[in-house]
Design a protein around this motif. Structure first.
Motif, PDB file in Angstrom:
ATOM      1  N   ARG A 482    -140.233  21.069 -30.902  1.00 58.18           N
ATOM      2  CA  ARG A 482    -140.498  22.374 -30.304  1.00 58.18           C
ATOM      3  C   ARG A 482    -140.411  22.257 -28.783  1.00 58.18           C
ATOM      4  O   ARG A 482    -140.862  21.272 -28.210  1.00 58.18           O
ATOM      5  CB  ARG A 482    -141.893  22.872 -30.699  1.00 58.18           C
ATOM      6  CG  ARG A 482    -142.129  22.942 -32.198  1.00 58.18           C
ATOM      7  CD  ARG A 482    -143.587  23.239 -32.516  1.00 58.18           C
ATOM      8  NE  ARG A 482    -143.851  23.195 -33.952  1.00 58.18           N
ATOM      9  CZ  ARG A 482    -145.057  23.306 -34.494  1.00 58.18           C
ATOM     10  NH1 ARG A 482    -146.113  23.463 -33.709  1.00 58.18           N
ATOM     11  NH2 ARG A 482    -145.210  23.240 -35.804  1.00 58.18           N
ATOM     12  N   ILE A 484    -140.166  24.920 -24.976  1.00 61.60           N
ATOM     13  CA  ILE A 484    -140.033  26.203 -24.299  1.00 61.60           C
ATOM     14  C   ILE A 484    -139.085  26.001 -23.122  1.00 61.60           C
ATOM     15  O   ILE A 484    -139.377  25.226 -22.209  1.00 61.60           O
ATOM     16  CB  ILE A 484    -141.388  26.733 -23.813  1.00 61.60           C
ATOM     17  CG1 ILE A 484    -142.315  26.968 -25.013  1.00 61.60           C
ATOM     18  CG2 ILE A 484    -141.216  28.022 -23.012  1.00 61.60           C
ATOM     19  CD1 ILE A 484    -143.707  27.436 -24.638  1.00 61.60           C
ATOM     20  N   PHE A 513    -134.243  32.787 -31.490  1.00 63.46           N
ATOM     21  CA  PHE A 513    -134.612  32.898 -30.087  1.00 63.46           C
ATOM     22  C   PHE A 513    -133.606  33.820 -29.406  1.00 63.46           C
ATOM     23  O   PHE A 513    -132.489  34.047 -29.896  1.00 63.46           O
ATOM     24  CB  PHE A 513    -134.635  31.521 -29.401  1.00 63.46           C
ATOM     25  CG  PHE A 513    -133.334  30.762 -29.501  1.00 63.46           C
ATOM     26  CD1 PHE A 513    -132.334  30.926 -28.555  1.00 63.46           C
ATOM     27  CD2 PHE A 513    -133.111  29.885 -30.549  1.00 63.46           C
ATOM     28  CE1 PHE A 513    -131.141  30.228 -28.644  1.00 63.46           C
ATOM     29  CE2 PHE A 513    -131.923  29.190 -30.661  1.00 63.46           C
ATOM     30  CZ  PHE A 513    -130.926  29.364 -29.705  1.00 63.46           C
ATOM     31  N   LEU A 572    -138.269  34.322 -26.086  1.00 64.24           N
ATOM     32  CA  LEU A 572    -138.744  33.758 -27.343  1.00 64.24           C
ATOM     33  C   LEU A 572    -138.999  34.879 -28.337  1.00 64.24           C
ATOM     34  O   LEU A 572    -139.458  35.955 -27.962  1.00 64.24           O
ATOM     35  CB  LEU A 572    -140.036  32.968 -27.133  1.00 64.24           C
ATOM     36  CG  LEU A 572    -139.977  31.776 -26.175  1.00 64.24           C
ATOM     37  CD1 LEU A 572    -141.369  31.151 -26.040  1.00 64.24           C
ATOM     38  CD2 LEU A 572    -138.979  30.728 -26.647  1.00 64.24           C
ATOM     39  N   ASN A 575    -142.992  35.143 -29.430  1.00 62.56           N
ATOM     40  CA  ASN A 575    -143.690  34.234 -28.508  1.00 62.56           C
ATOM     41  C   ASN A 575    -143.853  32.824 -29.059  1.00 62.56           C
ATOM     42  O   ASN A 575    -144.770  32.100 -28.692  1.00 62.56           O
ATOM     43  CB  ASN A 575    -145.071  34.796 -28.144  1.00 62.56           C
ATOM     44  CG  ASN A 575    -144.975  36.054 -27.317  1.00 62.56           C
ATOM     45  OD1 ASN A 575    -144.275  36.095 -26.312  1.00 62.56           O
ATOM     46  ND2 ASN A 575    -145.664  37.100 -27.757  1.00 62.56           N
ATOM     47  N   TYR A 576    -142.954  32.413 -29.936  1.00 64.63           N
ATOM     48  CA  TYR A 576    -143.037  31.084 -30.535  1.00 64.63           C
ATOM     49  C   TYR A 576    -141.975  30.191 -29.910  1.00 64.63           C
ATOM     50  O   TYR A 576    -140.855  30.630 -29.647  1.00 64.63           O
ATOM     51  CB  TYR A 576    -142.832  31.154 -32.055  1.00 64.63           C
ATOM     52  CG  TYR A 576    -143.365  29.961 -32.783  1.00 64.63           C
ATOM     53  CD1 TYR A 576    -144.723  29.824 -33.022  1.00 64.63           C
ATOM     54  CD2 TYR A 576    -142.512  28.945 -33.223  1.00 64.63           C
ATOM     55  CE1 TYR A 576    -145.232  28.723 -33.688  1.00 64.63           C
ATOM     56  CE2 TYR A 576    -143.005  27.831 -33.896  1.00 64.63           C
ATOM     57  CZ  TYR A 576    -144.364  27.731 -34.121  1.00 64.63           C
ATOM     58  OH  TYR A 576    -144.862  26.626 -34.781  1.00 64.63           O
ATOM     59  N   PRO A 577    -142.306  28.923 -29.630  1.00 56.04           N
ATOM     60  CA  PRO A 577    -141.320  28.023 -29.012  1.00 56.04           C
ATOM     61  C   PRO A 577    -140.057  27.895 -29.849  1.00 56.04           C
ATOM     62  O   PRO A 577    -140.058  28.140 -31.066  1.00 56.04           O
ATOM     63  CB  PRO A 577    -142.072  26.683 -28.937  1.00 56.04           C
ATOM     64  CG  PRO A 577    -143.508  27.038 -28.995  1.00 56.04           C
ATOM     65  CD  PRO A 577    -143.605  28.270 -29.832  1.00 56.04           C
ATOM     66  N   ILE A 578    -138.981  27.486 -29.204  1.00 54.66           N
ATOM     67  CA  ILE A 578    -137.744  27.195 -29.932  1.00 54.66           C
ATOM     68  C   ILE A 578    -137.979  25.929 -30.757  1.00 54.66           C
ATOM     69  O   ILE A 578    -138.453  24.914 -30.244  1.00 54.66           O
ATOM     70  CB  ILE A 578    -136.572  26.993 -28.965  1.00 54.66           C
ATOM     71  CG1 ILE A 578    -136.272  28.297 -28.219  1.00 54.66           C
ATOM     72  CG2 ILE A 578    -135.328  26.523 -29.716  1.00 54.66           C
ATOM     73  CD1 ILE A 578    -135.173  28.180 -27.185  1.00 54.66           C
TER      74      ILE A 578
END
Length: 619
Positions: A482, A484, A513, A572, A575-578
């Protein structure tokens, strides 16, 4: 010749009783007595029980005198004092937020939020309090189109989970046995503030600091000492005029400390990054400055809460006390650095240290530190700065530079295929729930630390032992990273899995994303490989894939290294990381030097259990 000596080799109660009887039978005065008679038999029982109780008591007492064999926490804590070791208290989870306020009132210019202001967030119907740890000041954001509106933003604000607790003592110089015990359970020692008012008629206060090293203090040092009392509370005491300032009679001692729920406060802010911390207009009565009328006040989570941990266990006290003594508050060897870091920072779960000569490439004159906080993947900027400051100020060798390296966290997503005999299964046993619990415990005990590899056969064996009805089980593994990205610039990214990947078919996938295509339209995109080492960027329209770039990166299946070139996501999704997932070639995952293998029980992708009911007929 008759041996009249009493044998004392027996330890069990029946043996003790028989030895007493044999001793008396060998005496001329009692050689004709019937020791099976009721009166003498009761007397022998009493003597045997008394001897046995004393032997047991002495054995337990002597055991409590040594650190290795002590069982009671109060004994272990007392023995740890000999090594100048203070057991770690419960630790509050920490989060960082940014506060934005907007008002039409000029009064906002004089507005600030003081230390210990409470913010409340709700998780699963439970209100969880956080408090600010310093005064919050705001900087003005220029509004080009709304000149009448004042918008201000805070810098990054640190919040600690818990509630402020305060207490006061009056120092009585005549009371030599006076103890200053902090009367609160579950308090985080790192948040303790001690203030002393020397004159009750004068409001002036002096802040006292924890005395970490007696070689750095004298008779005028405003310091306090602390220990854990026998009942588990923290006790503070002060100097005698030689080591630390001696308090004046009737001095007022005030303490401030945070009471917390520890590790239960971790993970706040993971699923929602904005406006989860709220305070009502009524709470502004505790704020300082003129109170403006807000058109909006919002918070944005910069770092979800992490670092909450329980009180140090008895086994950990035994392990760490001796190592703290051998370190002697100086950082020379790798183990010195590790012991000091773990002692001073209870929110750190594990740490690994190596010298520049061991680095790749070598970088002489440096010490590299890689630390994993509890409930998080990396230390915050302020925590890194504090860590370096505490080591370089008085402890490490002059001329040695410290560098903190981010851990390489690899998440293991597990697909469990379990075959169960419905005939022999315990109807009250929830197989899936027990598997989840077993996996989490397995990672906690064996995997969630540096230099800890994952071997699937060990986990398969643990799952197999959950219940006799489990015929067999098998595990498929997907590795996940993960990150950002920096949305402001085009950049290159290198993601290392450090394990050989499966290249017999397409192995790489990602979550959604945001990415801007050539027509300047934001798309919900994903990544995939082609099985030949190339990584593509695409989005879906219906069931059709539209490729933005068929070679935005490369993947080395042998080393597990992924490179993304000229990569610039725009936002994102949720709002969740890649996240990038790959399939390893082997089911045993090796952790390199700074790698932590993690199982995220909170993630919906972390675990899939396929429970297949198959009667086991061939027993």
């Amino acid at each position: 010749m008759i041996n009249k000596n009493l044998k004392i080799s027996e330890l069990d109660i029946l043996g003790i009783k028989q030895n007493l009887i044999n001793f008396l039978k060998n005496q001329e005065e009692f050689n004709s007595y019937n020791f099976e008679g009721s009166a003498l038999n009761v007397l022998m029982d009493i003597l045997a029980y008394n001897t046995y109780y004393n032997a047991y008591y002495n054995n337990i007492t002597i055991s409590e005198m040594f650190l290795d064999s002590a069982l009671k926490r109060s004994s272990i804590v007392s023995l740890a004092k000999h090594f100048n070791y203070l057991p770690k208290t419960i630790t509050a989870a920490t989060t960082t937020i940014e506060i934005t306020t907007t008002s039409n009132s000029q009064d906002l210019n004089n507005f600030y939020i003081p230390k210990y202001t409470t913010y409340i967030t709700n998780r699963d119907g439970e209100n969880i309090p956080f408090v600010t740890m310093e005064d919050i000041y705001f900087s003005t954001v220029i509004n080009e189109n709304q000149s009448s509106t004042i918008t201000k933003k805070s810098n990054i604000v640190t919040l600690k989970q818990g509630k402020l607790k305060t207490f006061s003592f009056i120092y009585d110089i005549k009371n030599q046995a006076q103890k200053f015990v902090i009367p609160f359970q579950n308090v985080d020692f790192s948040t303790l503030v001690v203030k002393v008012q020397p004159n009750p008629e004068n409001t002036e206060e002096n802040v006292f600091y924890y005395a970490k090293n007696i070689t750095e203090i004298n008779g005028e040092s405003n310091v306090y000492f602390v220990e854990e009392s026998s009942d588990g509370f923290l006790r503070i005491f002060f100097g005698d005029g030689i080591l630390g300032t001696k308090l004046k009679d009737s001095s007022v001692i005030r303490i401030e400390i945070i009471e917390t729920i520890g590790e239960q406060g971790n993970g706040v802010g993971i699923t929602n990054s904005t406006s989860i911390f709220t305070t009502s207009q009524g709470d502004f009565s505790s704020f300082s400055g003129n109170i403006p009328t807000f058109s909006s006040i919002t918070t944005k989570v910069i770092q979800p809460s992490f670092g909450g941990s329980p009180k140090e266990t008895k086994d950990n006290i035994k392990f760490n006390a001796i190592r703290n003594y051998t370190t002697a508050e100086r950082a020379v060897t790798k183990n010195d650095y590790k012991n000091i870091i773990l002692k001073d920072n209870p929110y750190i779960q594990d740490v690994i240290v190596w010298g520049g000569e061991e680095n790749s490439p070598p970088d002489y004159g440096k010490v590299f530190i890689c630390a994993k906080p509890i409930g998080g993947s990396d230390l915050s900027t302020s925590e890194k700065n504090n860590l370096i400051e505490s080591l370089t100020s008085t402890r490490n060798v002059v001329g040695i530079q410290l560098e903190i390296v981010q851990p390489n966290t690899i998440y293991l997503n597990l697909n469990i295929h379990v075959k169960v005999d419905p005939i022999t299964i315990n109807k009250t046993t929830n197989i899936k729930q027990e598997i989840r619990k077993t996996i989490d415990q397995f990672f906690s005990y064996y995997v969630r630390k540096f230099d800890a590899d994952f071997y699937s056969a060990e986990l398969i064996e643990n799952i197999q032992n959950i219940d006799d009805s489990i015929i067999s089980n098998n595990i498929d593994i997907v590795l996940e990273k993960r990150f950002i990205p920096n949305f402001a610039i085009i950049d290159n990214y290198i993601i290392n899995f450090d394990n050989e990947l499966n290249n017999s078919t397409k192995t790489l996938t990602s979550n959604l994303f945001g990415y801007t295509d050539s027509n300047f339209i934001d798309r919900n995109c994903q990544l995939e490989d082609d099985g030949l080492g190339n990584i593509s960027l695409y989005y879906n329209i219906g069931n059709k894939k539209i490729y933005i770039n068929k070679k935005i990166g490369t993947i080395n299946y042998k080393t597990g290294s992924i490179t993304l070139n000229n990569f610039k996501p725009s936002f994102l999704v949720n709002n969740y990381p890649i996240t990038i997932q790959v399939i390893p070639k082997q089911k045993d995952i090796i952790a390199s030097k700074k790698t932590i293998l993690e199982f995220d029980i909170t993630s919906s992708n972390s675990l899939y259990i396929n429970e297949e009911l198959i009667p086991y007929r061939n027993k």
